[in-house]
Design a protein around this motif. Structure first.
Motif, mmCIF file in Angstrom:
data_model
loop_
_atom_site.group_PDB
_atom_site.id
_atom_site.type_symbol
_atom_site.label_atom_id
_atom_site.label_comp_id
_atom_site.label_asym_id
_atom_site.label_seq_id
_atom_site.Cartn_x
_atom_site.Cartn_y
_atom_site.Cartn_z
ATOM 1 N N CYS A 85 6.143 -5.097 -7.800
ATOM 2 C CA CYS A 85 5.774 -4.704 -6.447
ATOM 3 C C CYS A 85 4.559 -3.780 -6.470
ATOM 4 O O CYS A 85 4.085 -3.387 -7.531
ATOM 5 N N ALA A 86 4.088 -3.469 -5.301
ATOM 6 C CA ALA A 86 3.087 -2.425 -5.096
ATOM 7 C C ALA A 86 3.703 -1.451 -4.107
ATOM 8 O O ALA A 86 4.414 -1.855 -3.193
ATOM 9 N N HIS A 87 3.451 -0.169 -4.315
ATOM 10 C CA HIS A 87 4.055 0.808 -3.404
ATOM 11 C C HIS A 87 3.089 1.957 -3.170
ATOM 12 O O HIS A 87 2.198 2.214 -3.973
ATOM 13 N N ARG A 88 3.255 2.596 -2.031
ATOM 14 C CA ARG A 88 2.510 3.814 -1.741
ATOM 15 C C ARG A 88 3.353 4.678 -0.821
ATOM 16 O O ARG A 88 4.148 4.188 -0.023
ATOM 17 N N GLU A 89 3.156 5.975 -0.962
ATOM 18 C CA GLU A 89 3.865 6.932 -0.117
ATOM 19 C C GLU A 89 3.011 7.191 1.112
ATOM 20 O O GLU A 89 1.833 7.501 1.001
ATOM 21 N N ARG A 90 3.590 7.067 2.254
ATOM 22 C CA ARG A 90 2.848 7.242 3.508
ATOM 23 C C ARG A 90 2.429 8.696 3.722
ATOM 24 O O ARG A 90 1.386 8.961 4.284
ATOM 25 N N ALA A 91 3.229 9.647 3.263
ATOM 26 C CA ALA A 91 2.943 11.050 3.521
ATOM 27 C C ALA A 91 2.014 11.663 2.463
ATOM 28 O O ALA A 91 1.634 12.814 2.595
ATOM 29 N N SER A 92 1.653 10.920 1.441
ATOM 30 C CA SER A 92 0.841 11.493 0.372
ATOM 31 C C SER A 92 -0.608 11.634 0.817
ATOM 32 O O SER A 92 -1.044 11.053 1.794
ATOM 33 N N SER A 93 -1.356 12.413 0.055
ATOM 34 C CA SER A 93 -2.777 12.589 0.365
ATOM 35 C C SER A 93 -3.575 11.337 0.010
ATOM 36 O O SER A 93 -4.700 11.178 0.451
ATOM 37 N N LEU A 94 -3.020 10.471 -0.800
ATOM 38 C CA LEU A 94 -3.692 9.228 -1.191
ATOM 39 C C LEU A 94 -3.115 8.054 -0.401
ATOM 40 O O LEU A 94 -2.580 7.104 -0.956
ATOM 41 N N LYS A 95 -3.238 8.112 0.921
ATOM 42 C CA LYS A 95 -2.610 7.120 1.789
ATOM 43 C C LYS A 95 -3.065 5.697 1.501
ATOM 44 O O LYS A 95 -2.321 4.757 1.709
ATOM 45 N N ARG A 96 -4.269 5.534 1.040
ATOM 46 C CA ARG A 96 -4.771 4.181 0.837
ATOM 47 C C ARG A 96 -4.574 3.675 -0.580
ATOM 48 O O ARG A 96 -4.933 2.568 -0.895
ATOM 49 N N ARG A 97 -4.035 4.473 -1.469
ATOM 50 C CA ARG A 97 -3.912 4.089 -2.863
ATOM 51 C C ARG A 97 -2.554 3.435 -3.134
ATOM 52 O O ARG A 97 -1.512 4.052 -2.960
ATOM 53 N N TRP A 98 -2.598 2.196 -3.592
ATOM 54 C CA TRP A 98 -1.399 1.457 -3.942
ATOM 55 C C TRP A 98 -1.151 1.577 -5.443
ATOM 56 O O TRP A 98 -2.079 1.478 -6.236
ATOM 57 N N ALA A 99 0.090 1.754 -5.822
ATOM 58 C CA ALA A 99 0.479 1.794 -7.227
ATOM 59 C C ALA A 99 1.177 0.476 -7.551
ATOM 60 O O ALA A 99 2.165 0.115 -6.919
ATOM 61 N N ALA A 164 5.286 -3.533 -1.125
ATOM 62 C CA ALA A 164 4.826 -4.919 -1.019
ATOM 63 C C ALA A 164 5.376 -5.680 -2.211
ATOM 64 O O ALA A 164 5.206 -5.258 -3.362
ATOM 65 N N ALA A 165 6.046 -6.786 -1.938
ATOM 66 C CA ALA A 165 6.659 -7.586 -2.999
ATOM 67 C C ALA A 165 6.824 -9.014 -2.501
ATOM 68 O O ALA A 165 6.568 -9.320 -1.337
ATOM 69 N N SER A 166 7.290 -9.875 -3.395
ATOM 70 C CA SER A 166 7.533 -11.260 -3.003
ATOM 71 C C SER A 166 8.729 -11.315 -2.053
ATOM 72 O O SER A 166 9.573 -10.411 -2.055
ATOM 73 N N PRO A 167 8.832 -12.361 -1.245
ATOM 74 C CA PRO A 167 9.982 -12.469 -0.339
ATOM 75 C C PRO A 167 11.326 -12.456 -1.077
ATOM 76 O O PRO A 167 12.278 -11.821 -0.615
ATOM 77 N N SER A 168 11.416 -13.111 -2.237
ATOM 78 C CA SER A 168 12.682 -13.103 -2.984
ATOM 79 C C SER A 168 13.003 -11.715 -3.522
ATOM 80 O O SER A 168 14.170 -11.324 -3.595
ATOM 81 N N SER A 169 11.973 -10.948 -3.882
ATOM 82 C CA SER A 169 12.197 -9.572 -4.347
ATOM 83 C C SER A 169 12.700 -8.692 -3.214
ATOM 84 O O SER A 169 13.574 -7.848 -3.415
ATOM 85 N N LEU A 170 12.153 -8.885 -2.014
ATOM 86 C CA LEU A 170 12.647 -8.106 -0.866
ATOM 87 C C LEU A 170 14.082 -8.484 -0.529
ATOM 88 O O LEU A 170 14.866 -7.621 -0.127
ATOM 89 N N ASN A 171 14.448 -9.755 -0.708
ATOM 90 C CA ASN A 171 15.848 -10.151 -0.515
ATOM 91 C C ASN A 171 16.753 -9.421 -1.504
ATOM 92 O O ASN A 171 17.833 -8.947 -1.136
ATOM 93 N N LEU A 172 16.318 -9.317 -2.760
ATOM 94 C CA LEU A 172 17.069 -8.578 -3.768
ATOM 95 C C LEU A 172 17.203 -7.120 -3.354
ATOM 96 O O LEU A 172 18.272 -6.522 -3.477
#
Length: 181
Positions: A85-99, A164-172
């Motif tokens: 997946c890709a993830h980011r914290e909404r409250a962080s100072s790096l709002k646009r940076r995806w990990a 952000a992940a694949s649909p099957s990963s979100l189902n999991l």
């Protein structure tokens, strides 16, 4: 307490070759070889069209060879509750940076560990997000973040995060971590 790595299934040599864009390195010589061998016989435009079609056919064959290995690796990860997946914290100072990394869905919490580069191994600490609750319905993820993926916003003990992940990963994820709401 020291948190261990999430330990996703390793990529095979075919996937590593694909990740290193070996198909593009094969595309150029194939295109040039087909183009220059046909251009005198059938003309520049027809030779270019055939060269592009031959190169696309090569890409398709490579994708078909890699697909079973990828499906097997993803299935092994899913058995452990792990998904890419890709993830980011909404409250962080790096709002646009995806990990980019891997998440593990457990009852009442989500574990996330980043990886090196786009396809490297996991590294660094495992971040633990407790009490996840879906804030939004899954939407189409930006192609630059997770191609063909879905995006969901979650409320956790550390604030809101986007995943952000694949649909099957979100189902999991829904089955393992978000089954109460």
């Amino acid at each position: 307490m020291q948190q261990q790595d999430l330990n996703p299934a390793p990529r095979g040599w075919l996937e590593k070759a694909n990740d290193s864009s070996i198909g593009m390195f094969l595309f150029i010589p194939l295109f040039l070889g087909v183009f220059f061998s046909l251009k005198d016989a059938i003309g520049d435009w027809a030779a270019a069209a055939i060269a592009v079609l031959a190169s696309l056919a090569l890409q398709t064959v490579l994708a078909l060879l890699i697909a079973p290995a990828t499906r097997k690796r993803v299935a092994l990860d899913a058995e452990q509750g792990i998904f890419e997946c890709a993830h980011r914290e909404r409250a962080s100072s790096l709002k646009r940076r995806w990990a980019m990394g891997y998440a593990k869905a457990e009852p009442g919490r989500i574990l996330f560990q980043a990886r090196t580069g786009m396809t490297g191994p996991v590294f660094g600490p495992v971040e633990i997000y407790s009490e996840p609750r879906a804030v939004s319905e899954p939407l189409k993820a930006p192609w630059t973040v997770f191609p063909r993926g879905r995006l969901i916003e979650l409320s956790t003990d550390k604030g809101n995060i986007e995943l952000a992940a694949s649909p099957s990963s979100l189902n999991l994820l829904f089955q393992s971590s978000l089954n109460d709401g």
